[in-house]
Motif scaffolding. Structure first.
Motif, PDB file in Angstrom:
ATOM      1  N   ASP A 104       0.823  -1.206   0.000  1.00  0.00           N
ATOM      2  CA  ASP A 104       0.000   0.000   0.000  1.00  0.00           C
ATOM      3  C   ASP A 104       0.858   1.258   0.000  1.00  0.00           C
ATOM      4  OD1 ASP A 104      -2.846   0.635  -0.007  1.00  0.00           O
ATOM      5  OD2 ASP A 104      -2.466   1.647   1.889  1.00  0.00           O
ATOM      6  N   SER A 105       1.990   1.203   0.678  1.00  0.00           N
ATOM      7  CA  SER A 105       2.831   2.392   0.824  1.00  0.00           C
ATOM      8  C   SER A 105       3.608   2.736  -0.447  1.00  0.00           C
ATOM      9  CB  SER A 105       3.813   2.214   1.983  1.00  0.00           C
ATOM     10  OG  SER A 105       4.817   1.259   1.671  1.00  0.00           O
ATOM     11  N   VAL A 106       3.819   1.751  -1.334  1.00  0.00           N
ATOM     12  CA  VAL A 106       4.628   2.020  -2.534  1.00  0.00           C
ATOM     13  C   VAL A 106       3.789   2.208  -3.796  1.00  0.00           C
ATOM     14  CG1 VAL A 106       6.564   0.729  -1.566  1.00  0.00           C
ATOM     15  CG2 VAL A 106       5.000  -0.427  -3.129  1.00  0.00           C
ATOM     16  N   LEU A 107       2.514   1.840  -3.747  1.00  0.00           N
ATOM     17  CA  LEU A 107       1.692   1.954  -4.949  1.00  0.00           C
ATOM     18  C   LEU A 107       1.411   3.402  -5.308  1.00  0.00           C
ATOM     19  CD1 LEU A 107      -0.988  -0.877  -4.652  1.00  0.00           C
ATOM     20  CD2 LEU A 107       1.073  -0.815  -6.058  1.00  0.00           C
ATOM     21  N   ARG A 108       1.435   3.673  -6.611  1.00  0.00           N
ATOM     22  CA  ARG A 108       1.121   4.988  -7.148  1.00  0.00           C
ATOM     23  C   ARG A 108       0.204   4.817  -8.363  1.00  0.00           C
ATOM     24  NH1 ARG A 108       3.079   5.541  -2.990  1.00  0.00           N
ATOM     25  NH2 ARG A 108       4.830   6.844  -2.305  1.00  0.00           N
ATOM     26  N   PRO A 109      -0.633   5.798  -8.661  1.00  0.00           N
ATOM     27  CA  PRO A 109      -1.511   5.679  -9.835  1.00  0.00           C
ATOM     28  C   PRO A 109      -0.718   5.404 -11.107  1.00  0.00           C
ATOM     29  CG  PRO A 109      -2.164   7.549  -8.481  1.00  0.00           C
ATOM     30  CD  PRO A 109      -0.865   7.058  -7.916  1.00  0.00           C
ATOM     31  N   GLY A 110      -1.282   4.563 -11.958  1.00  0.00           N
ATOM     32  CA  GLY A 110      -0.670   4.281 -13.250  1.00  0.00           C
ATOM     33  C   GLY A 110       0.369   3.184 -13.255  1.00  0.00           C
TER      34      GLY A 110
END
Length: 329
Positions: A104-110
């Protein structure tokens, strides 16, 4: 969450955490109700605007993380505390929750996220916190063990759970885990539908996987599903194999080229794990220590999520191998 909500949540969080104001004081200052302040603080934590870290120099997990970094300077480790004397099933539950938080902490849109199915990722998929994120793709890294497994939902449910949790897209990989003939694999890899999945794998920003080991207390699914016959297992032992990632095998030094079964495996070239910013390996259980140590020798991960007992065993001097034989536990 709108931009205005995010800005207000950050403002509330700064007053609460940085300036030490109470929720009552914040409500008066910003002319909000106290329940709304509480909701904004909860929103800030849930969406990752606020991360709470406890720094205890005497804490065992932090000490183990420091030792792991000293031994493996390239590694970001997250060591999870577990109750003394607890069974490995409890360790796995704790590690799965921690792994979900790290993802969850590393996910970014796209982004594109590669997932290697198995018992560990299935556990992680069940404890994800719902969070919508724009334009995420979740791609399966290795084929399902057999038609029965694919239809049972063990593989597909794990992958789709990740995608649904983040309102993303799931890209399944409906090919065998191991082909009977390398030529069949090469032909399949030229098909457009398969190439689409392979291209997504190759441009993954985040990888999430575990190490497979037949010596684990609960052997990895691939070793008990019938995908490998006794002749396959014997050949792997002859070739010095100690574990696998996404059903691609490697030796004690982390090398993986020249292993005969890999020519028939559907998983990616393990060089992929050395090319992404977030190669997150989730490992729990003493039976996986040898496979994890070998993966670290080959730098087949840069982020580790594990439990205290497994981390301590990893840091101990290496003992002799028991060979590539499935556990009877």
């Amino acid at each position: 969450m709108t931009d205005d909500q995010a800005a207000l949540a950050v403002q509330v969080a700064r007053l609460y955490y940085h300036q030490g104001l109470t929720t009552d004081a914040i409500a008066r200052e910003l002319q909000l109700s106290r329940p709304k302040v509480s909701r904004l603080l909860t929103l800030a934590r849930r969406t990752g605007l606020v991360e709470i870290r406890i720094h205890d120099p005497q804490a065992h997990p932090q000490s183990l993380e420091a030792q792991l970094h000293e031994r493996y300077p390239f590694l970001r480790s997250h060591v999870v505390s577990v109750p003394p004397g607890s069974p490995e099933t409890v360790w796995m539950e704790r590690v799965a929750v921690a792994a979900a938080s790290v993802l969850d902490s590393v996910l970014r849109p796209g982004q594109t996220v590669g997932l290697a199915w198995g018992n560990t990722l299935d556990a992680v998929s069940r404890v994800l916190r719902p969070r919508r994120m724009d334009n995420l793709d979740f791609v399966q890294l290795n084929g399902s063990a057999n038609a029965l497994d694919f239809m049972s939902g063990f593989v597909t449910d794990s992958i789709t759970r990740f995608a649904q949790n983040y309102a993303g897209r799931a890209h399944l990989f409906p090919v065998p885990t191991f082909f009977d003939d390398p030529a069949t694999k090469r032909a399949m890899w030229r098909e457009r539908s398969v190439r689409h999945v392979l291209d997504l794998q190759a441009r993954a920003d985040v990888l999430l996987y575990s190490v497979g080991s037949p010596a684990a207390r609960h052997p990895s699914h691939v070793y008990i599903s019938g995908a490998l016959d006794p002749a396959d297992l014997a050949q792997l032992e002859i070739e010095g194999v100690v574990g696998d990632i996404a059903t691609v095998f490697y030796r004690a030094d982390g090398s993986h080229s020249g292993i005969s079964l890999n020519a028939r495996a559907s998983g990616p070239n393990l060089d992929l794990m050395t090319q992404v910013s977030h190669a997150i390996c989730v490992v729990s259980g003493l039976g996986k220590v040898q496979a994890l140590r070998a993966a670290l020798a080959g730098r087949l991960l840069n982020t580790l999520v594990t439990d205290e007992p497994t981390a301590r065993a990893l840091l101990m001097p290496e003992e002799g191998s028991n060979g590539f034989r499935p556990s009877r536990e």
